[in-house]
Motif scaffolding. Structure first.
Motif, short mmCIF file in Angstrom:
data_model
loop_
_atom_site.label_atom_id
_atom_site.label_comp_id
_atom_site.label_asym_id
_atom_site.label_seq_id
_atom_site.Cartn_x
_atom_site.Cartn_y
_atom_site.Cartn_z
N ALA A 116 0.74 -1.00 -0.11
CA ALA A 116 0.18 -0.13 -0.13
C ALA A 116 0.98 1.26 -0.11
N LEU A 117 1.83 1.34 0.93
CA LEU A 117 2.95 2.48 0.72
C LEU A 117 3.46 2.59 -0.52
N ALA A 118 3.90 1.51 -1.24
CA ALA A 118 4.55 1.41 -2.29
C ALA A 118 4.07 2.00 -3.58
N ARG A 119 2.62 1.48 -3.61
CA ARG A 119 1.82 1.38 -4.99
C ARG A 119 0.58 2.75 -5.04
N PHE A 120 0.29 2.96 -3.71
CA PHE A 120 -1.09 4.00 -3.85
C PHE A 120 -0.72 5.24 -3.07
N ASP A 121 -1.13 6.12 -3.58
CA ASP A 121 -1.02 7.63 -2.92
C ASP A 121 -2.29 7.91 -2.24
N PHE A 122 -2.12 8.26 -0.98
CA PHE A 122 -3.31 8.71 -0.22
C PHE A 122 -2.74 9.81 0.71
N ARG A 123 -3.86 10.43 1.20
CA ARG A 123 -3.75 11.59 2.39
C ARG A 123 -3.01 11.14 3.46
N GLY A 124 -2.20 11.96 3.74
CA GLY A 124 -1.30 11.67 5.09
C GLY A 124 -0.47 10.31 5.11
N LYS A 125 0.02 10.31 3.77
CA LYS A 125 1.07 9.05 3.66
C LYS A 125 2.27 9.59 4.29
#
Length: 298
Positions: A116-125
């Motif tokens: 999830a950290l490597a492939r997705f961009d989300f708020r608060g990453k």
């Protein structure tokens, strides 16, 4: 017959041939160093490193009451004593269960979170990643009281499950960061090509990404196993029954305020160290490859 003369070398080319490159210069400088200046410090360092290991073998293999500096005649009485009389067979079994369970839980959760950290961009990453890094500065002793209260309410005290959960929580931040670095090194175009061929995201991950993560998974899993195998604090705090204790706590029981059985303590230390040495002997190639691949581009 007309012949064409070769062009005269330029000044830059002549200077390049006359001056050795950086690699040749370093090699020449290495050859000019006397060998004793290299091997003498290394030999001294190796001597100071091996003396403690020899001292442990000496106390473990020589008979009780002997003061000889050579373990001869050798004896296995100390190993038999700690394995049978001191219940090290039970401690060993509990340590294996704790280490393997911590390995599996840490690797599985870190694999999902790292993807999830490597492939997705989300708020608060970014704040989340910063929080993971900052959590590594928190000593494990600060987690004892809240974890003990939580496990007491869940009735997990004197259960290996409590140690496994605590080890997983403690190892998870660093493992997620490492796994995320490994996954970033896998080209995203490989997954996209699998999607075009009709694979789902989960199937593409299992067939394309997961096989390429083998060195990284071995590195993270081995690190989690060794930490759970050697960790003393959580096992001492959450396990009070003797049949639930692990090897580090068992080694602590060999020492008392009045006396210390050095032979049994040395034999127990060897029993605790041999499995870890065997594991690292088999996975050292994968371990070095995994940590280096996760540190280059992650």
């Amino acid at each position: 017959m007309i012949t064409q003369e070769a062009p005269a070398p330029t000044a830059g080319a002549a200077a390049g041939r006359g001056r050795p490159g950086p690699r040749k210069a370093r090699r020449r400088a290495w050859d000019e160093v006397p060998r004793w200046q290299i091997f003498l410090p290394l030999s001294i360092y190796l001597l100071f490193t091996l003396i403690p290991f020899y001292w442990i073998l000496l106390f473990a293999l020589r008979p009780s009451g002997s003061t000889s500096l050579i373990p001869w005649p050798m004896t296995g009485e100390h190993f038999e004593k700690v394995w049978t009389e001191r219940s090290f067979a039970v401690y060993f079994q509990n340590s294996v269960v704790t280490g393997v369970a911590s390995l599996l839980m840490t690797t599985l959760v870190a694999l999902v979170g790292g993807y999830a950290l490597a492939r997705f961009d989300f708020r608060g990453k970014r704040p989340f990643m910063l929080g993971l890094l900052c959590s590594q500065f928190v000593p494990g002793a600060l987690l004892l009281v809240p974890l003990f209260q939580i496990f007491a309410k869940l009735q997990l005290i004197n259960s290996l499950t409590s140690v496994v959960i605590a080890e997983t929580v403690f190892q998870l931040p660093l493992s997620m960061i490492l796994i995320a670095g490994f996954i970033r090194n896998v080209p995203y175009s490989l997954e996209e090509a699998a999607w075009v061929d009709g694979c789902t995201r989960f199937r593409a991950f299992c067939t394309i990404v997961l096989p390429l993560l083998r060195p990284g998974l071995i590195a993270v899993g081995s690190f989690a196993f060794v930490h759970a195998w050697n960790h003393f604090l959580f096992a001492l705090m959450f396990l009070s029954q003797q049949d639930k204790q692990t090897i580090p706590v068992g080694l602590n029981t060999l020492m008392s305020a009045d006396s210390v059985d050095l032979g049994a303590l040395a034999a127990g230390g060897i029993i605790a160290a041999v499995p870890v040495v065997i594991v690292f002997g088999f996975i050292q190639k994968w371990l070095i490859t995994g940590f280096s691949s996760g540190a280059v581009k992650g």
